[in-house]
Design a protein around this motif. Structure first.
Motif, PDB file in Angstrom:
ATOM      1  N   ARG A 122       0.818  -1.328   0.098  1.00 29.62           N
ATOM      2  CA  ARG A 122       0.172  -0.100   0.101  1.00 29.62           C
ATOM      3  C   ARG A 122       0.902   1.374   0.119  1.00 29.62           C
ATOM      4  O   ARG A 122       0.597   2.220  -0.528  1.00 29.62           O
ATOM      5  CB  ARG A 122      -0.839   0.120   1.305  1.00 29.62           C
ATOM      6  N   ASN A 177       1.815   1.914  14.874  1.00 32.45           N
ATOM      7  CA  ASN A 177       0.694   1.067  14.434  1.00 32.45           C
ATOM      8  C   ASN A 177       1.077   0.903  12.747  1.00 32.45           C
ATOM      9  O   ASN A 177       0.605  -0.311  12.276  1.00 32.45           O
ATOM     10  CB  ASN A 177      -0.504   1.205  14.793  1.00 32.45           C
ATOM     11  N   TYR A 178       1.241   1.881  12.132  1.00 27.95           N
ATOM     12  CA  TYR A 178       1.425   1.889  10.690  1.00 27.95           C
ATOM     13  C   TYR A 178       3.081   2.736  10.410  1.00 27.95           C
ATOM     14  O   TYR A 178       3.096   3.654   9.882  1.00 27.95           O
ATOM     15  CB  TYR A 178       0.622   2.559   9.826  1.00 27.95           C
ATOM     16  N   GLU A 199       2.020   5.348   7.579  1.00 33.14           N
ATOM     17  CA  GLU A 199       1.659   6.302   7.762  1.00 33.14           C
ATOM     18  C   GLU A 199       2.588   7.508   7.836  1.00 33.14           C
ATOM     19  O   GLU A 199       2.286   8.519   7.611  1.00 33.14           O
ATOM     20  CB  GLU A 199       0.970   6.413   9.269  1.00 33.14           C
ATOM     21  N   CYS A 248      -5.813   3.771  14.347  1.00 34.20           N
ATOM     22  CA  CYS A 248      -6.691   5.066  14.804  1.00 34.20           C
ATOM     23  C   CYS A 248      -8.152   5.290  14.241  1.00 34.20           C
ATOM     24  O   CYS A 248      -8.839   5.681  14.970  1.00 34.20           O
ATOM     25  CB  CYS A 248      -5.942   6.246  14.082  1.00 34.20           C
ATOM     26  N   THR A 249      -8.476   4.350  13.273  1.00 36.56           N
ATOM     27  CA  THR A 249      -9.753   4.384  12.571  1.00 36.56           C
ATOM     28  C   THR A 249     -10.504   3.278  13.192  1.00 36.56           C
ATOM     29  O   THR A 249     -11.783   3.255  12.792  1.00 36.56           O
ATOM     30  CB  THR A 249      -9.352   4.200  11.172  1.00 36.56           C
ATOM     31  N   GLN A 307     -12.520   3.692   8.289  1.00 37.02           N
ATOM     32  CA  GLN A 307     -11.151   3.367   7.618  1.00 37.02           C
ATOM     33  C   GLN A 307     -10.614   4.560   7.102  1.00 37.02           C
ATOM     34  O   GLN A 307     -11.429   5.482   6.676  1.00 37.02           O
ATOM     35  CB  GLN A 307     -11.326   2.108   6.767  1.00 37.02           C
ATOM     36  N   ARG A 308      -9.565   4.507   6.748  1.00 39.36           N
ATOM     37  CA  ARG A 308      -8.822   5.642   5.875  1.00 39.36           C
ATOM     38  C   ARG A 308      -8.854   5.371   4.577  1.00 39.36           C
ATOM     39  O   ARG A 308      -9.152   6.574   3.751  1.00 39.36           O
ATOM     40  CB  ARG A 308      -7.284   5.660   6.410  1.00 39.36           C
ATOM     41  N   GLY A 309      -8.693   4.194   3.963  1.00 39.56           N
ATOM     42  CA  GLY A 309      -8.669   4.183   2.580  1.00 39.56           C
ATOM     43  C   GLY A 309     -10.115   4.295   2.026  1.00 39.56           C
ATOM     44  O   GLY A 309     -11.190   4.161   2.784  1.00 39.56           O
TER      45      GLY A 309
HETATM   46  O1  G3H Z   1      -4.098   4.098  12.388  1.00 45.73           O
HETATM   47  C1  G3H Z   1      -4.619   4.927  11.557  1.00 45.73           C
HETATM   48  C2  G3H Z   1      -4.676   4.240  10.142  1.00 45.73           C
HETATM   49  O2  G3H Z   1      -4.667   5.497   9.108  1.00 45.73           O
HETATM   50  C3  G3H Z   1      -5.542   3.514   9.789  1.00 45.73           C
HETATM   51  O3  G3H Z   1      -5.846   3.411   8.323  1.00 45.73           O
HETATM   52  O4  G3H Z   1      -8.370   2.438   8.259  1.00 45.73           O
HETATM   53  O5  G3H Z   1      -6.475   2.056   6.447  1.00 45.73           O
HETATM   54  O6  G3H Z   1      -6.352   1.135   8.585  1.00 45.73           O
HETATM   55  P1  G3H Z   1      -6.777   2.102   7.959  1.00 45.73           P
END
Ligand code: G3H
Length: 539
Positions: free
Chosen positions: A139, A186-187, A191, A318-319, A475-477
């Motif tokens: 990604r 976590n990322y 991130e 976070c999401t 989610q972020r995506g």
């Molecule tokens: O921890 C926060 C991330 O931006 C979450 O991304 O929703 O793709 O897991 P995600």
């Protein structure tokens, strides 16, 4: 100690060779001014969340160490970035977009070659499953590619003069200065790179400090950074935040602060800048995203989305959905199905096939989660699932806690882990009030089928959060969507295209449309006398 979990951690000999680390990873290198320097001072031990069975006991696997740099090296990194920016006259901020893209493409090519090492370190350092670690790496590569495409589009749209009210002008985006980029554990790759790469490609120079955990995995990329960018454009430092980044902020020489972490951490650092009006911040912070499951929701879909929403990567997103409001008329049916799905999640090591639950990287995290569950129990909640809340060293088996109410810490605090609070409600107003009065404002998920009710809730939330998900987890995506938040959850908006904007500003060259000015401007363009004033088109 839990019998249920005691068989989870393997003996060294049982780890599949292809996923084991070849040796202790002692890292002494850090990157300043295009040079990989060797640190001779104190090192920070890197402990994996994975424990190993040794004899009758268990030992935490120590996988390596990283440099504990001091204020001195942090300031050297900053000096290098300041010099490379050279008050906007450096080679990097004045380089053409085409050339800057070539540097980033070179980096991406070199980065791809280190996929296996980075993926393995993601598993060992933060306990992310093999599948999710691979996904994070891929990604991130896609994000870099998409960033290049978005910058080409942006540049093409600026490759023209505009005429307005007797003026002729060209408007282009230019860099802001020196950026400090810090990502989350976590990322730690994805991130971090979603700010680092846009910052670089827009012509800023960067000091980058990796997250607290997920640090060694940047090591395989240091040579790629060194070889792909001019000296001083990217500088990578390691060490305790208070010894390093605090000192950087105090200099007042940081122009852009890109930080993914807690709002407290962001506040503490922002306050150190002597001229806050000169500091632009892009922050991704805490969140407590609620799911609201209405009486007429498709329960199977809601359960599926809430399971991944609350428990993928052990809830450490976070999401993640961090509190579930479920209408009392369906709460029993929902929880039964939810518990059945939790039971199907396979606990294990990051490399185990089909694993859904893995050990947690933060020291003391399991005790913190236990504290939240105990506090909820003391206030009348129960743990509904078998083995829920059992812990063993760094492993915490998910606890589904019900019924949760406002007296419990779990109702308010972001648990960032595998504890799922369920709140029964009878009136949607309870869920609306929760969101309106919350300190967080990232996302919300609504599950239901009645279009009128969904529309009412959507409209109630549009001024509260950055994204409202309908019958879908938070989610972020996709990464092209804007990712932001309100209140304590974020500052600024990230997405492939937005990130290019937040790390730059528009500068205009304008002139009255007189014949003389037209002639001068066309002369500059025709003879390619300016890098800024140009109609060259990137293909
Ligand atoms: O921890 C926060 C991330 O931006 C979450 O991304 O929703 O793709 O897991 P995600």
């Amino acid at each position: 100690m839990s019998d249920f979990l005691s068989t989870l951690f393997p003996a060294e000999k049982d780890i599949p060779t292809q996923y084991n680390l070849p040796a202790f990873q002692e890292q002494r290198e850090y990157l300043i001014n295009g040079e990989l320097k060797i640190w001779r001072g104190t090192l920070n031990q890197v402990a994996s969340p994975v424990f190993l069975k040794v004899g009758d006991g268990y030992q935490q696997k120590i996988i390596g160490s990283t440099p504990l740099l001091t204020k001195l090296e942090a300031l050297q990194a900053l000096d290098a970035a300041v010099k490379a920016y050279d008050l906007g006259h450096g080679a990097w901020p004045t380089m053409s977009v085409t050339e800057r893209i070539e540097h980033v493409e070179k980096f991406l090519k070199a980065m791809r070659l280190r996929r296996d090492e980075v993926v393995k370190l993601l598993m060992w350092e933060i306990g992310k499953s093999l599948k999710d670690s691979e996904k994070e790496f891929d990604r991130t590569c896609d994000y870099i590619n998409d960033t290049i495409k978005a910058l080409k589009d942006l540049d093409r749209n600026s490759a023209k003069l505009v005429e307005e009210q007797g003026f002729m002008a060209q408007i282009r985006r230019v860099p802001l200065g020196v950026a400090l980029c810090m990502g989350p554990f976590n990322y730690p790759l994805n991130e971090t790179f979603t700010t680092l790469i846009p910052a670089l490609i827009m012509g800023n120079t960067v000091v980058f400090k990796p997250a607290k955990y997920g640090v060694l995995l940047i090591r395989p990329l240091l040579e790629a950074f060194r070889d792909s960018f001019p000296a001083g454009v990217i500088n990578i430092i390691y060490g305790r935040g208070r010894d390093t980044v605090g000192a950087l902020m105090e200099t007042g020489k940081i122009d852009v602060f890109a930080f993914i972490g807690t709002n407290k951490g962001a506040n503490d650092l922002k306050k150190l800048h002597p001229k806050p009006h000169r500091l632009k911040s892009i922050l991704g912070l805490d969140a407590k995203n609620p799911a609201i499951v209405l009486a007429d929701a498709d329960i199977d879909n809601a359960v599926t989305e809430c399971i991944t929403g609350s428990l993928s990567f052990n809830g450490q997103r976070c999401t993640a959905l961090k509190i579930l409001f479920v209408h009392q008329s369906i709460v029993e049916k929902f929880t039964q199905k939810f518990l059945a799905e939790v039971k199907k999640l396979k606990p294990g090591m990051p490399w185990d096939s089909g694993v859904g639950l893995t050990p947690l990287p933060e020291p003391g995290k399991t005790d913190y989660l236990k504290g939240l569950v105990d506090n909820a129990k003391a206030n009348g909640a129960n743990v509904l699932n078998e083995n829920g809340g059992e812990m063993f060293h760094s492993f915490f088996y998910p606890a589904v806690v019900y019924p949760v109410n406002e007296k419990m810490n779990l109702y308010h605090e972001e648990q960032f882990g595998p504890v799922v609070p369920i709140v029964p409600f009878s009136d949607e107003k309870e869920a609306i009030d929760y969101v309106v009065n919350s300190n967080f404002g990232q996302q919300v998920s609504i599950f239901g089928n009645d279009s009128k009710k969904l529309a009412m809730l959507m409209d109630a939330f549009v001024n509260q959060v950055g994204r409202i998900n309908v019958n879908t987890q938070s989610q972020r995506g996709p990464d092209t969507f804007p990712f932001n938040g309100r209140k304590d959850s974020a500052e600024g908006t990230l997405s492939v295209a937005d990130a290019l904007r937040v790390f730059s500003m528009r500068t205009i060259v304008a002139a009255k449309s007189t014949d003389a000015n037209k002639q001068i401007i066309s002369q500059i363009i025709k003879n390619r006398e300016s890098a800024f004033l140009s109609t060259d088109y990137i293909f």
